[in-house]
Design a protein around this motif. Structure first.
Motif, PDB file in Angstrom:
ATOM      1  N   LYS A   3      -4.235 -10.589   8.538  1.00 19.45           N
ATOM      2  CA  LYS A   3      -5.459  -9.798   8.671  1.00 19.45           C
ATOM      3  C   LYS A   3      -5.966  -9.406   7.286  1.00 19.45           C
ATOM      4  N   ALA A   4      -5.441 -10.075   6.249  1.00 25.35           N
ATOM      5  CA  ALA A   4      -5.818  -9.733   4.878  1.00 25.35           C
ATOM      6  C   ALA A   4      -7.290 -10.039   4.654  1.00 25.35           C
ATOM      7  N   THR A   5      -8.047  -8.998   4.329  1.00 25.35           N
ATOM      8  CA  THR A   5      -9.460  -9.160   4.039  1.00 25.35           C
ATOM      9  C   THR A   5      -9.811  -8.332   2.813  1.00 25.35           C
ATOM     10  N   ILE A  46       1.824  -4.552   4.795  1.00 22.97           N
ATOM     11  CA  ILE A  46       2.173  -4.388   6.210  1.00 22.97           C
ATOM     12  C   ILE A  46       0.917  -4.451   7.075  1.00 22.97           C
ATOM     13  N   GLN A  47      -0.132  -3.717   6.662  1.00 22.37           N
ATOM     14  CA  GLN A  47      -1.380  -3.716   7.432  1.00 22.37           C
ATOM     15  C   GLN A  47      -1.998  -5.119   7.485  1.00 22.37           C
ATOM     16  N   ALA A  48      -1.981  -5.812   6.360  1.00 23.41           N
ATOM     17  CA  ALA A  48      -2.669  -7.094   6.255  1.00 23.41           C
ATOM     18  C   ALA A  48      -1.851  -8.269   6.792  1.00 23.41           C
ATOM     19  N   ASP A  49      -0.521  -8.211   6.581  1.00 25.20           N
ATOM     20  CA  ASP A  49       0.295  -9.401   6.852  1.00 25.20           C
ATOM     21  C   ASP A  49       1.535  -9.151   7.702  1.00 25.20           C
ATOM     22  N   GLY A  50       1.764  -7.916   8.103  1.00 30.01           N
ATOM     23  CA  GLY A  50       2.936  -7.641   8.916  1.00 30.01           C
ATOM     24  C   GLY A  50       4.245  -7.826   8.175  1.00 30.01           C
ATOM     25  N   ASP A  51       4.213  -7.677   6.857  1.00 32.64           N
ATOM     26  CA  ASP A  51       5.398  -7.844   6.020  1.00 32.64           C
ATOM     27  C   ASP A  51       5.247  -6.920   4.821  1.00 32.64           C
ATOM     28  N   ALA A  69       3.295  18.641 -12.348  1.00 34.18           N
ATOM     29  CA  ALA A  69       3.988  19.198 -11.194  1.00 34.18           C
ATOM     30  C   ALA A  69       3.087  20.250 -10.565  1.00 34.18           C
ATOM     31  N   GLY A  70       3.082  20.310  -9.248  1.00 34.58           N
ATOM     32  CA  GLY A  70       2.207  21.229  -8.528  1.00 34.58           C
ATOM     33  C   GLY A  70       0.894  20.606  -8.112  1.00 34.58           C
ATOM     34  N   ASP A  71       0.622  19.374  -8.580  1.00 35.32           N
ATOM     35  CA  ASP A  71      -0.597  18.673  -8.179  1.00 35.32           C
ATOM     36  C   ASP A  71      -0.405  18.022  -6.810  1.00 35.32           C
ATOM     37  N   VAL A  72      -1.513  17.786  -6.134  1.00 33.67           N
ATOM     38  CA  VAL A  72      -1.537  16.882  -4.984  1.00 33.67           C
ATOM     39  C   VAL A  72      -2.297  15.659  -5.464  1.00 33.67           C
ATOM     40  N   VAL A  73      -1.650  14.502  -5.369  1.00 29.36           N
ATOM     41  CA  VAL A  73      -2.229  13.267  -5.886  1.00 29.36           C
ATOM     42  C   VAL A  73      -2.555  12.335  -4.722  1.00 29.36           C
ATOM     43  N   GLU A  74      -3.703  11.695  -4.809  1.00 25.61           N
ATOM     44  CA  GLU A  74      -4.138  10.718  -3.813  1.00 25.61           C
ATOM     45  C   GLU A  74      -4.157   9.348  -4.484  1.00 25.61           C
ATOM     46  N   VAL A  75      -3.487   8.382  -3.869  1.00 20.40           N
ATOM     47  CA  VAL A  75      -3.481   7.017  -4.405  1.00 20.40           C
ATOM     48  C   VAL A  75      -4.102   6.082  -3.382  1.00 20.40           C
ATOM     49  N   LYS A  76      -4.832   5.103  -3.888  1.00 18.58           N
ATOM     50  CA  LYS A  76      -5.486   4.117  -3.033  1.00 18.58           C
ATOM     51  C   LYS A  76      -5.198   2.724  -3.558  1.00 18.58           C
ATOM     52  N   ALA A  77      -5.083   1.787  -2.630  1.00 20.78           N
ATOM     53  CA  ALA A  77      -4.993   0.370  -2.963  1.00 20.78           C
ATOM     54  C   ALA A  77      -6.008  -0.362  -2.107  1.00 20.78           C
ATOM     55  N   THR A  78      -6.771  -1.244  -2.737  1.00 20.42           N
ATOM     56  CA  THR A  78      -7.794  -2.031  -2.054  1.00 20.42           C
ATOM     57  C   THR A  78      -7.602  -3.500  -2.395  1.00 20.42           C
ATOM     58  N   ILE A  79      -7.625  -4.350  -1.376  1.00 19.32           N
ATOM     59  CA  ILE A  79      -7.535  -5.797  -1.604  1.00 19.32           C
ATOM     60  C   ILE A  79      -8.845  -6.272  -2.220  1.00 19.32           C
ATOM     61  N   THR A  80      -8.737  -6.982  -3.349  1.00 25.38           N
ATOM     62  CA  THR A  80      -9.928  -7.522  -4.019  1.00 25.38           C
ATOM     63  C   THR A  80      -9.978  -9.046  -3.999  1.00 25.38           C
ATOM     64  N   ARG A  81      -8.843  -9.684  -3.698  1.00 25.40           N
ATOM     65  CA  ARG A  81      -8.798 -11.154  -3.600  1.00 25.40           C
ATOM     66  C   ARG A  81      -7.677 -11.529  -2.657  1.00 25.40           C
ATOM     67  N   VAL A  82      -7.938 -12.549  -1.812  1.00 25.57           N
ATOM     68  CA  VAL A  82      -6.934 -13.040  -0.880  1.00 25.57           C
ATOM     69  C   VAL A  82      -6.677 -14.508  -1.168  1.00 25.57           C
ATOM     70  N   GLY A  83      -5.412 -14.826  -1.522  1.00 24.95           N
ATOM     71  CA  GLY A  83      -4.990 -16.208  -1.694  1.00 24.95           C
ATOM     72  C   GLY A  83      -4.120 -16.622  -0.525  1.00 24.95           C
ATOM     73  N   ASN A  84      -3.481 -17.796  -0.629  1.00 25.36           N
ATOM     74  CA  ASN A  84      -2.603 -18.251   0.451  1.00 25.36           C
ATOM     75  C   ASN A  84      -1.454 -17.281   0.678  1.00 25.36           C
ATOM     76  N   LEU A  89      -4.860  -6.539  -5.878  1.00 22.94           N
ATOM     77  CA  LEU A  89      -5.154  -5.175  -5.453  1.00 22.94           C
ATOM     78  C   LEU A  89      -5.710  -4.368  -6.608  1.00 22.94           C
ATOM     79  N   GLU A  90      -6.601  -3.472  -6.273  1.00 24.56           N
ATOM     80  CA  GLU A  90      -7.126  -2.487  -7.217  1.00 24.56           C
ATOM     81  C   GLU A  90      -6.548  -1.140  -6.801  1.00 24.56           C
ATOM     82  N   PHE A  91      -5.983  -0.421  -7.759  1.00 22.34           N
ATOM     83  CA  PHE A  91      -5.341   0.865  -7.492  1.00 22.34           C
ATOM     84  C   PHE A  91      -6.086   1.983  -8.197  1.00 22.34           C
TER      85      PHE A  91
END
Length: 129
Positions: A3-5, A46-51, A69-84, A89-91
């Motif tokens: 489901k990698a897009t 896991i979301q994209a490939d079940g692995d 310390a004491g911060d709340v941090v939000e991290v994101k990963a976005t697929i930018t290219r799909v190969g075989n 990923l962009e973080f």
């Protein structure tokens, strides 16, 4: 079936405990954010490939602001290219809440605007479907 897009994005948030401060001013080392990027990349796989996939490399990492310390941090990963078998990923990592030890030992605030602290690009690989 994969489901990698391009554009698939996963977001995690985490409170940074004081036990992770390594430097004066309660600074947390950059490796902490890179570990979070690894966690969010795993969920993308896991979301994209079940692995869980494997992290192959970073092509760029930029530390823009400190994490404390004491911060709340939000991290994101976005697929930018799909190969075989590979996915680029962009973080990004943002502080969304910050501790305020200047006010009291347990004071904290929600930031009006998230503070970008780290950005990176990397590649993960997954097994052949």
């Amino acid at each position: 079936m994969s489901k990698a897009t391009i554009g698939l994005t996963v977001t995690h948030r985490r409170y940074v405990p004081y036990s992770h401060a390594h430097y004066a001013g309660n600074l947390v080392d950059g490796a902490y954010v890179l570990a979070l990027f690894g966690d969010v990349a795993t969920e993308v796989c896991i979301q994209a490939d079940g692995d869980e996939g494997l992290f192959a490399s970073y092509s760029d990492v930029q530390f823009l602001q400190p994490l404390r310390a004491g911060d709340v941090v939000e991290v994101k990963a976005t697929i930018t290219r799909v190969g075989n078998r590979s996915r680029d990923l962009e973080f990004s990592a943002y502080v969304v809440c910050r501790g305020r030890p200047d006010q009291s030992e347990s004071a904290a605030e929600v930031l009006a605007e998230p503070l970008e602290i780290t950005r990176a690009t990397g590649t993960v690989v997954v097994p052949v479907a």
